[in-house]
Design an enzyme around this catalytic site. Structure first.
Site, PDB file in Angstrom:
ATOM      1  N   HIS A  86       0.750  -1.359  -0.020  1.00 53.06           N
ATOM      2  CA  HIS A  86       0.007  -0.173   0.132  1.00 53.06           C
ATOM      3  C   HIS A  86       0.831   1.291   0.023  1.00 53.06           C
ATOM      4  O   HIS A  86       0.327   2.214   0.513  1.00 53.06           O
ATOM      5  CB  HIS A  86      -0.817  -0.008   1.272  1.00 53.06           C
ATOM      6  CG  HIS A  86      -1.810  -0.915   1.173  1.00 53.06           C
ATOM      7  ND1 HIS A  86      -3.329  -1.103   0.844  1.00 53.06           N
ATOM      8  CD2 HIS A  86      -1.668  -2.198   1.809  1.00 53.06           C
ATOM      9  CE1 HIS A  86      -3.906  -2.276   0.901  1.00 53.06           C
ATOM     10  NE2 HIS A  86      -3.065  -2.972   1.567  1.00 53.06           N
ATOM     11  N   ASN A 159     -10.083  -2.847   2.727  1.00 55.13           N
ATOM     12  CA  ASN A 159     -10.075  -2.926   1.235  1.00 55.13           C
ATOM     13  C   ASN A 159     -11.158  -2.647   0.542  1.00 55.13           C
ATOM     14  O   ASN A 159     -12.312  -2.648   1.093  1.00 55.13           O
ATOM     15  CB  ASN A 159      -9.390  -4.185   0.779  1.00 55.13           C
ATOM     16  CG  ASN A 159      -7.842  -4.354   0.903  1.00 55.13           C
ATOM     17  OD1 ASN A 159      -7.085  -3.115   1.249  1.00 55.13           O
ATOM     18  ND2 ASN A 159      -7.468  -5.556   1.031  1.00 55.13           N
TER      19      ASN A 159
HETATM   20 FE1  HDD Z   1      -2.456  -4.664   5.457  1.00 58.75          FE
HETATM   21  C1  HDD Z   1      -0.869  -1.651   5.288  1.00 58.75           C
HETATM   22  C2  HDD Z   1      -5.387  -3.601   4.373  1.00 58.75           C
HETATM   23  C3  HDD Z   1      -3.697  -8.066   5.677  1.00 58.75           C
HETATM   24  C4  HDD Z   1       0.585  -5.865   6.968  1.00 58.75           C
HETATM   25  N1  HDD Z   1      -2.914  -2.967   5.053  1.00 58.75           N
HETATM   26  C5  HDD Z   1      -2.390  -1.828   4.752  1.00 58.75           C
HETATM   27  C6  HDD Z   1      -2.907  -0.674   4.275  1.00 58.75           C
HETATM   28  C7  HDD Z   1      -4.293  -1.269   4.155  1.00 58.75           C
HETATM   29  C8  HDD Z   1      -4.380  -2.551   4.521  1.00 58.75           C
HETATM   30  C9  HDD Z   1      -5.518  -0.360   3.287  1.00 58.75           C
HETATM   31  C10 HDD Z   1      -2.442   0.709   4.076  1.00 58.75           C
HETATM   32  C11 HDD Z   1      -2.827   1.747   5.313  1.00 58.75           C
HETATM   33  C12 HDD Z   1      -2.452   2.839   5.041  1.00 58.75           C
HETATM   34  O1  HDD Z   1      -3.202   3.555   3.946  1.00 58.75           O
HETATM   35  O2  HDD Z   1      -1.458   3.283   5.431  1.00 58.75           O
HETATM   36  N2  HDD Z   1      -4.241  -5.502   4.989  1.00 58.75           N
HETATM   37  C13 HDD Z   1      -5.276  -5.047   4.589  1.00 58.75           C
HETATM   38  C14 HDD Z   1      -6.491  -5.580   4.779  1.00 58.75           C
HETATM   39  C15 HDD Z   1      -5.922  -6.940   4.973  1.00 58.75           C
HETATM   40  C16 HDD Z   1      -4.520  -6.931   5.466  1.00 58.75           C
HETATM   41  C17 HDD Z   1      -7.832  -5.496   4.393  1.00 58.75           C
HETATM   42  C18 HDD Z   1      -6.840  -8.166   5.300  1.00 58.75           C
HETATM   43  C19 HDD Z   1      -8.039  -8.260   5.609  1.00 58.75           C
HETATM   44  N3  HDD Z   1      -1.891  -6.641   6.378  1.00 58.75           N
HETATM   45  C20 HDD Z   1      -2.644  -7.588   6.132  1.00 58.75           C
HETATM   46  C21 HDD Z   1      -1.921  -8.838   6.840  1.00 58.75           C
HETATM   47  C22 HDD Z   1      -0.563  -8.272   7.383  1.00 58.75           C
HETATM   48  C23 HDD Z   1      -0.679  -6.731   6.865  1.00 58.75           C
HETATM   49  C24 HDD Z   1      -2.171  -9.985   7.072  1.00 58.75           C
HETATM   50  C25 HDD Z   1       0.449  -8.951   7.904  1.00 58.75           C
HETATM   51  C26 HDD Z   1       0.510  -9.809   8.514  1.00 58.75           C
HETATM   52  N4  HDD Z   1      -0.488  -3.941   6.278  1.00 58.75           N
HETATM   53  C27 HDD Z   1       0.332  -4.657   6.495  1.00 58.75           C
HETATM   54  C28 HDD Z   1       1.588  -3.955   6.952  1.00 58.75           C
HETATM   55  C29 HDD Z   1       1.252  -2.260   6.324  1.00 58.75           C
HETATM   56  C30 HDD Z   1      -0.150  -2.734   6.041  1.00 58.75           C
HETATM   57  C31 HDD Z   1       2.782  -4.074   6.547  1.00 58.75           C
HETATM   58  C32 HDD Z   1       2.410  -1.379   5.508  1.00 58.75           C
HETATM   59  C33 HDD Z   1       2.234  -0.239   5.958  1.00 58.75           C
HETATM   60  C34 HDD Z   1       1.568  -0.284   7.366  1.00 58.75           C
HETATM   61  O3  HDD Z   1       0.966  -1.656   7.693  1.00 58.75           O
HETATM   62  O4  HDD Z   1       1.636   0.668   8.131  1.00 58.75           O
HETATM   63  O5  HDD Z   1       1.958  -3.703   8.351  1.00 58.75           O
END
Ligand code: HDD
Length: 703
Positions: A86, A159
């Site tokens: 993202h 999402n």
């Molecule tokens: Fe995630 C960012 C949505 C599963 C780990 N995720 C991130 C963002 C969104 C989502 C919208 C961007 C937020 C922003 O605008 O800063 N992610 C989801 C959804 C998931 C999902 C809807 C499942 C239902 N995510 C998911 C899992 C993991 C992560 C299973 C790790 C185990 N997601 C992350 C992250 C991020 C992230 C790596 C990257 C930047 C941040 O968190 O701050 O931690």
């Protein structure tokens, strides 16, 4: 040796104004425009921001030039790590207003205080590409909302699809490594059409439900203002008595859903990298504030037990026919960020940010997320004080004994930074023992037969019923687009076994779909079906899963382009413009040159020059041209493409006689029912509200 006289190109005369006198505690930041002279970060006035300090006019630069060193050092440190997923996003401020309280269901004031308005910051994103990638690849879109509630920050990090690709957070790094650019070659950027992604998919059937959604036109939205949002996981609400209700969250855009067609989305990547970001920014600037309803699906544990799937599995949606949606409020985005980095880049969403009255469920994907976000943010934003960055700080009072660490911006007073404490004579430090309204976790009873282990529940084993439900709920046009998207993606795969295994997976969803994809790929025979742990069951189709049914016949929030040139009939242009604007559209005038004189009028500036304003950026187009100008434009590739693309992307066209006779002819376009005369303003406005789906089969071969 002769020395040249010191010239100071670009240097302005030193300001004679004296810097404002700073008094104790006052801050004068140039970034906020409060100070009328430029200073260093230490507040020292700068006499020359154009030239470094040199030993003599053509001599070496001096190390003592602290102004230069500070400027370059700051610049060198401007970038922080991208989000691993993202990374590319666009955001806006706004508010959420509760219209239908959930009294008795939750204690969260956000959902109980009717009429309560809380500020929000919302960020939309693509998943796979880097921060500088394009806006319109086929991808899932993030939809993250930070509610600044009176009880603290609540983040709904969702999402634009209601299901996720994997069931357990343990697989997240693998899934993301597979979809991102391949590590040895560094491409493709922001695209799933490559071997490693489909290799993972073909070996992990739990991905198939989300893959079907992503291959549908929901993966290529027309505008961030026209996407749905989903919290995906089940969460828990609970009331004063401790009774719990499960909840799933849905955002529904007031403008209806709208998507691009694939060729359009691919061409937009070249025509306007920032198509979605610009669209959101321009709409908010123009006062066309995007709005979403927030709806919830509420269900009890007993009801959940009767579902033909496990609601704790994030790869499953709950059909609206099973649990209807209940609208609770609306979100309006009405202010663009003041600074992209400070707000969009530094905002830190985290699914663990909950307020009292809401709790997590045992969804294993959600449980892993609760760790990952904070961990990411500590790395990206440099330490635990990122919560003090304005976009992340709560807007309600907050207090605790957390102290120090990198970039501490607060100056806590007093001796006491612990509790219990007797030295806090005036009782000014926070007390964590007297907070009856504090956050509590739902007192869930553990099952008697629980055993520790690395397990996947048996109820998570069915991977095909829901993709089949999705496929069975689509219209013919949508099915053709899904099958064609699969053909496109799999045609990019170099490894035959990966392609065959994927088609083998599709057989478990629907034989017809697998056959269409196999035919599109030119496979001689259908590959064997992949072994399925549990065969798919048939569920009744759910119209809410289709996209076209959720499109609105409206011009609200849409954009119309009118092509004009010297001598165009200004009255006709104005008639189309005012009718389209009345219907809610933004209208842009495009011409071969930036200034045109229309019939009877003076030269006026237009909104876009033809070659730089392709019809890709409009929802429908019109042309009002003098025949001689049309004849000239028929030799201009930009004009031919303008109509060829508009026609190919199924847009309504109002074309004058000259356009038809010369440009449409040169473009090889045979006008159909979606092409009208510019004089037929009513007819054009009606057509412009939808895509001309009937045109599509005549234009391209779909799978
Ligand atoms: Fe995630 C960012 C949505 C599963 C780990 N995720 C991130 C963002 C969104 C989502 C919208 C961007 C937020 C922003 O605008 O800063 N992610 C989801 C959804 C998931 C999902 C809807 C499942 C239902 N995510 C998911 C899992 C993991 C992560 C299973 C790790 C185990 N997601 C992350 C992250 C991020 C992230 C790596 C990257 C930047 C941040 O968190 O701050 O931690």
């Amino acid at each position: 040796m002769a020395t040249k006289k010191a010239a100071r190109p670009g240097a302005s005369a030193p300001s004679r104004k004296r810097p404002a006198q700073a008094t104790g505690g006052e801050t004068h930041q140039t970034a906020t425009g409060k100070r009328d002279v430029m200073t260093t970060a230490q507040g020292i006035p700068v006499s020359d921001n154009q030239n470094s300090l040199r030993a003599y006019p053509r001599g070496p630069t001096l190390l003592e030039d602290f102004v230069l060193r500070e400027k370059i050092t700051h610049f060198d440190h401007e970038r922080i790590p991208d989000r691993i997923v993202h990374a590319r996003g666009s955001a806006a401020h706004g508010y959420f207003e509760l219209t239908h309280p959930l009294t008795g269901i939750t204690t969260a004031r956000l959902f109980t205080d009717k009429g309560l308005r809380v500020p929000v910051f919302t960020r939309f994103s693509t998943v796979a590409g880097g921060a500088g990638s394009v806006d319109t690849p086929r991808d899932v879109r993030g939809f993250a909302v930070k509610f600044y509630t009176p009880e603290g920050n609540y983040d709904l990090v969702g999402n634009n699809l209601p299901v996720f690709a994997i069931q357990d957070a343990m697989k997240f790094p693998d899934f993301i490594h597979a979809v991102k650019m391949e590590p040895d070659r560094g491409f493709p950027q922001a695209a799933s059409a490559h071997d490693t992604f489909w290799d993972f998919v073909s070996l992990s059937p739990e991905t198939l439900n989300m893959v079907m959604w992503a291959m549908s036109d929901r993966g290529i939205p027309r505008s961030l203002r026209m996407i749905e949002g989903f919290g995906i996981h089940s969460f828990r609400f609970f009331n004063e008595a401790g009774d719990s209700t499960f909840v799933r969250f849905h955002w529904r855009p007031r403008l209806g859903l709208q998507s691009l067609v694939w060729d359009e989305s691919a061409k937009l990547q070249g025509a306007d990298n920032d198509f979605h970001r610009r669209d959101l920014f321009d709409a908010i600037n123009a006062g066309q504030y995007p709005e979403w309803d927030l709806a919830v699906q509420l269900f009890t544990e007993d009801e959940a037990d009767a579902f033909p799937f496990d609601h704790l599995d994030a790869t499953k949606l709950i059909p609206e026919e099973l649990v209807p949606l209940r609208v609770v409020g609306r979100m309006v985005l009405d202010r663009n960020p003041d600074n992209h980095f400070a707000e969009n880049d530094q905002v830190a969403f985290c699914p663990a940010n909950l307020v009292p009255g809401i709790d997590f469920s045992n969804d294993p994907l959600l449980q892993g997320r609760l760790f990952s976000y904070l961990d990411t943010q500590l790395w990206r934003l440099g330490g635990p004080n990122f919560t003090q960055i304005p976009v992340n700080a709560p807007k309600c009072p907050f207090a605790n004994h957390q102290r120090d660490a990198h970039m501490q911006m607060q100056v806590p007073k007093g001796r006491v930074a612990y509790e219990p404490a007797s030295l806090d004579k005036d009782g000014s430090t926070p007390n964590g023992r007297e907070t009856p309204a504090g956050f509590r976790s739902f007192a869930e009873r553990a099952p008697d037969d629980g055993r520790k282990g690395r397990l996947r529940a048996e109820s998570f084993a069915d991977h095909y019923s829901q993709p089949r439900l999705f496929w069975n709920s689509q219209s013919d046009v949508e099915r053709a687009h899904i099958a064609s998207a699969l053909v496109f993606e799999l045609a990019k795969v170099e490894d035959d076994p990966v392609r065959e295994r994927t088609v083998g997976q599709l057989r478990n969803i629907d034989q017809g779909l697998a056959q269409r994809v196999a035919d599109g790929l030119g496979m001689k025979a259908l590959p064997a079906a992949e072994p399925a742990a549990v065969p798919a069951i048939d569920m009744p189709p759910s119209p809410a899963l289709a996209l076209i049914g959720k499109m609105k016949d409206t011009l609200e929030g849409r954009c119309i382009g009118i092509l004009v040139a010297e001598g165009s009939d200004g009255k006709q242009v104005d008639a189309i413009r005012s009718a389209a604007e009345k219907a809610g559209a933004i209208v842009k005038i495009v011409a071969p040159k930036l200034h045109v004189a229309m019939k009877g009028g003076k030269p006026r500036k237009v909104d876009g020059q033809l070659a730089g304003t392709p019809s890709l950026v409009f929802d429908a187009v019109a042309s009002v041209l003098d025949p001689a100008e049309a004849e000239k434009l028929a030799k201009d590739g930009a004009a031919i493409d303008w109509f060829r693309d508009a026609f190919g992307h199924l847009k309504a066209i109002a074309a004058c006689g000259g356009t038809r006779q010369h440009i449409l002819k040169a473009a090889g376009i045979k006008p159909d029912a979606g092409v009208v005369e510019p004089g037929d303003v009513k007819g054009f406005i009606k057509l412009a509200k939808t895509r001309q789906w009937a045109r599509e089969p005549r234009l391209r071969t779909l799978a």
